[in-house]
Scaffold this motif. Structure first.
Motif, PDB file in Angstrom:
ATOM      1  N   ASP A 131      26.835  47.472  92.599  1.00 25.36           N
ATOM      2  CA  ASP A 131      28.041  46.705  92.305  1.00 25.36           C
ATOM      3  C   ASP A 131      29.245  47.374  92.963  1.00 25.36           C
ATOM      4  O   ASP A 131      29.592  48.508  92.642  1.00 25.36           O
ATOM      5  N   THR A 132      29.889  46.672  93.888  1.00 24.19           N
ATOM      6  CA  THR A 132      31.023  47.243  94.607  1.00 24.19           C
ATOM      7  C   THR A 132      32.172  46.247  94.626  1.00 24.19           C
ATOM      8  O   THR A 132      32.161  45.235  93.931  1.00 24.19           O
ATOM      9  N   ALA A 133      33.211  46.550  95.413  1.00 27.00           N
ATOM     10  CA  ALA A 133      34.373  45.667  95.527  1.00 27.00           C
ATOM     11  C   ALA A 133      35.212  46.118  96.705  1.00 27.00           C
ATOM     12  O   ALA A 133      35.206  47.307  97.073  1.00 27.00           O
ATOM     13  N   TYR A 134      35.950  45.189  97.269  1.00 31.78           N
ATOM     14  CA  TYR A 134      36.876  45.550  98.348  1.00 31.78           C
ATOM     15  C   TYR A 134      37.849  46.627  97.890  1.00 31.78           C
ATOM     16  O   TYR A 134      38.158  47.556  98.636  1.00 31.78           O
ATOM     17  N   ALA A 182      33.560  40.955 103.966  1.00 32.61           N
ATOM     18  CA  ALA A 182      32.644  41.783 103.172  1.00 32.61           C
ATOM     19  C   ALA A 182      31.261  41.812 103.815  1.00 32.61           C
ATOM     20  O   ALA A 182      30.597  42.857 103.837  1.00 32.61           O
ATOM     21  N   LEU A 183      30.816  40.687 104.326  1.00 35.06           N
ATOM     22  CA  LEU A 183      29.510  40.625 104.996  1.00 35.06           C
ATOM     23  C   LEU A 183      29.464  41.604 106.174  1.00 35.06           C
ATOM     24  O   LEU A 183      28.458  42.287 106.390  1.00 35.06           O
ATOM     25  N   LYS A 184      30.556  41.691 106.913  1.00 37.85           N
ATOM     26  CA  LYS A 184      30.607  42.616 108.057  1.00 37.85           C
ATOM     27  C   LYS A 184      30.551  44.062 107.583  1.00 37.85           C
ATOM     28  O   LYS A 184      29.824  44.888 108.144  1.00 37.85           O
ATOM     29  N   ARG A 185      31.335  44.381 106.565  1.00 39.18           N
ATOM     30  CA  ARG A 185      31.349  45.765 106.065  1.00 39.18           C
ATOM     31  C   ARG A 185      29.999  46.156 105.467  1.00 39.18           C
ATOM     32  O   ARG A 185      29.546  47.295 105.606  1.00 39.18           O
ATOM     33  N   LEU A 186      29.373  45.209 104.793  1.00 36.69           N
ATOM     34  CA  LEU A 186      28.070  45.476 104.167  1.00 36.69           C
ATOM     35  C   LEU A 186      26.909  45.373 105.156  1.00 36.69           C
ATOM     36  O   LEU A 186      25.768  45.683 104.793  1.00 36.69           O
ATOM     37  N   LYS A 187      27.217  44.924 106.367  1.00 38.12           N
ATOM     38  CA  LYS A 187      26.200  44.806 107.436  1.00 38.12           C
ATOM     39  C   LYS A 187      24.988  43.989 106.970  1.00 38.12           C
ATOM     40  O   LYS A 187      23.835  44.380 107.144  1.00 38.12           O
TER      41      LYS A 187
END
Length: 305
Positions: A54-57, A109-114
């Motif tokens: 569980d994360t967040a920007y 977020a999709l980019k950061r989470l790859k």
């Protein structure tokens, strides 16, 4: 107690214990964090069998997501449940629930989470202007497109949750709940149960107070409580301590086991600054609280708030 829970009316299935990652890359929230520890915490969690992260920007303004994105490249993505949140527009220092902002936030977020999909996406905080059903409708379009699998809201009032769920699109709610903060039991839990919406508590260990490491003499460290109220909390924790001794466990492990036995809670997500803390949390999975011990803990904290 089942070891797996289904999120809302979706096909997302999670174990009862996950990992909260505000101490992974959350340099804007905590002092003295090291990225190498963050990487180690996420790896240890996955290696220990935890599948929900569980994360967040707002945890490091994307840094937590980046660390998780790096780590999960070495694992089977299909076996992991990635939850993240967004609502804060850091460029304007404001909260934004507009469909445009939420769509942009999911893509970033999709980019950061790859990764090419997010299992659970939460609106992290409500803004003042956007109709909540309009915000959630935009997320439902992203759900249809496969970018997200479950829709969540966090820090919403019950009225805002009801507005967001006008069309039945809300799958999960995350909010402040612990044995010391039980407001959700009165009205929120009945509504969620009636609408088959899952619930995740944050601050389950009440910023460390429910770990059992504090005594009466530590009252000045928790100025939000009067000395009398703090004394009541310590007395309640002493009851848990006796139960923990019988299970050969720590107070924190027994408290986590209580949450996992609670039918109103889908996933409990304690955080960790170091990998050894992950190991301690994982041991709570081995504790099968008896109904009697569950009730004893429940009653011990009933009047503490």
């Amino acid at each position: 107690m089942t070891d797996l829970v289904k999120i809302g009316n979706t096909n997302v299935v999670s174990k009862k214990l996950g990992l909260g990652t505000n101490k992974v890359g959350g340099h804007n929230i905590f002092t003295g964090l090291k990225d190498k520890d963050g990487y180690a915490v996420v790896k240890e969690a996955i290696e220990s069998g935890i599948t929900t992260l569980d994360t967040a920007y707002m945890y490091g303004l994307g840094r937590s997501e980046e660390i998780i994105g790096d780590v999960i490249q070495d694992y089977d993505r299909s076996k992991l449940i990635i939850a993240t949140k967004a609502a804060q527009d850091s460029s304007r220092n404001k909260v934004d629930n507009s469909p445009e902002f939420l769509r942009k936030s999911v893509d970033e977020a999709l980019k950061r989470l790859k990764t090419d999909y997010i299992d659970i996406f939460y609106i992290h905080f409500p803004d003042e202007k956007t109709p909540k059903d309009q915000a959630v409708r935009a997320l439902n379009e992203l759900k249809k497109s496969g970018k997200i699998r479950a829709i969540g809201v966090s820090n919403f009032s019950l009225a805002q949750i009801k507005e967001a769920n006008k069309e039945g699109f809300v799958d999960i709610v995350e909010d402040n709940y612990s044995l010391l903060h039980r407001d959700a039991e009165k009205e929120l839990f009945p509504y969620l149960k009636e609408n088959k919406i899952s619930f995740v508590p944050y601050f389950p260990l009440a910023s460390g107070l429910l770990t059992g490491k504090y005594r009466f003499s530590d009252s000045d460290k928790f100025s939000q409580y009067s000395r009398e109220k703090f004394g009541d909390i310590i007395t309640s924790l002493e009851i848990v301590e006796k139960i923990a001794d019988r299970y050969e466990a720590t107070v924190a492990q027994v408290i986590l086991a209580w949450y996992m036995k609670n039918p109103n809670i889908s996933i409990v997500i304690p955080g960790a600054r170091k990998p050894e803390q992950v190991d301690q949390n994982v041991k709570s999975l081995d504790i099968k609280l008896s109904d009697k011990d569950y009730r004893t803990i429940d009653e011990a904290f009933m009047d503490v708030e």
